[in-house]
Design a protein around this motif. Structure first.
Motif, short mmCIF file in Angstrom:
data_model
loop_
_atom_site.label_atom_id
_atom_site.label_comp_id
_atom_site.label_asym_id
_atom_site.label_seq_id
_atom_site.Cartn_x
_atom_site.Cartn_y
_atom_site.Cartn_z
N ALA A 42 16.55 84.40 39.07
CA ALA A 42 17.48 83.72 39.98
C ALA A 42 17.66 82.25 39.60
O ALA A 42 18.77 81.71 39.66
N ALA A 43 16.57 81.59 39.18
CA ALA A 43 16.67 80.19 38.77
C ALA A 43 17.50 80.05 37.50
O ALA A 43 18.29 79.10 37.37
N ILE A 44 17.34 80.98 36.57
CA ILE A 44 18.14 80.96 35.33
C ILE A 44 19.62 81.11 35.68
O ILE A 44 20.48 80.37 35.17
N ILE A 45 19.93 82.06 36.54
CA ILE A 45 21.32 82.31 36.91
C ILE A 45 21.90 81.11 37.65
O ILE A 45 23.01 80.66 37.37
N LYS A 46 21.15 80.56 38.59
CA LYS A 46 21.63 79.39 39.34
C LYS A 46 21.90 78.22 38.41
O LYS A 46 22.95 77.56 38.52
N ASN A 47 20.98 77.96 37.49
CA ASN A 47 21.16 76.86 36.55
C ASN A 47 22.40 77.08 35.68
O ASN A 47 23.18 76.15 35.45
N ALA A 48 22.58 78.30 35.21
CA ALA A 48 23.74 78.61 34.37
C ALA A 48 25.04 78.39 35.14
O ALA A 48 26.01 77.83 34.61
N LYS B 137 14.54 87.83 29.67
CA LYS B 137 13.86 87.26 28.50
C LYS B 137 13.74 85.73 28.65
O LYS B 137 12.66 85.16 28.42
N LEU B 138 14.83 85.09 29.05
CA LEU B 138 14.79 83.64 29.23
C LEU B 138 13.86 83.23 30.36
O LEU B 138 13.13 82.25 30.24
N SER B 139 13.89 83.99 31.44
CA SER B 139 13.02 83.62 32.56
C SER B 139 11.55 83.73 32.16
O SER B 139 10.74 82.90 32.58
N ALA B 140 11.21 84.71 31.34
CA ALA B 140 9.83 84.82 30.86
C ALA B 140 9.49 83.65 29.93
O ALA B 140 8.40 83.07 30.02
#
Length: 80
Positions: free
Chosen positions: A26-32, A16-19
């Motif tokens: 993967a970018a959301i997870i890496k940033n987190a 949902k966040l990536s959308a």
């Protein structure tokens, strides 16, 4: 490449966040992970600095600390 198994509920939140941010999961997870690791490293440095200050005798007595906390609480109650 490393693999981590995540619960489906967490994957849905990531999707949902990536959308919303028009980026990849993967970018959301890496940033987190980067943000959390930065925070944890900062926290450990702060704890070490605080312990060093205590060892150097820069602390305040227990009673004085709680007295100052009580002063802040009372000031907040009066302001409300």
């Amino acid at each position: 490449m490393n693999t981590v198994t995540l619960p489906q509920s967490l994957l849905k939140r990531i999707d949902k966040l990536s959308a919303e941010f028009h980026t990849t999961p993967a970018a959301i997870i890496k940033n987190a992970l980067v943000e959390r690791l930065d925070y944890e490293e900062w926290k450990l440095k702060q704890i070490d600095a605080g312990l060093a200050e205590l060892k150097a005798g820069k602390g305040i007595p227990h009673e004085e600390f709680w007295a100052s906390v009580g002063t802040v609480k009372n000031a907040r109650k009066k302001a409300a």
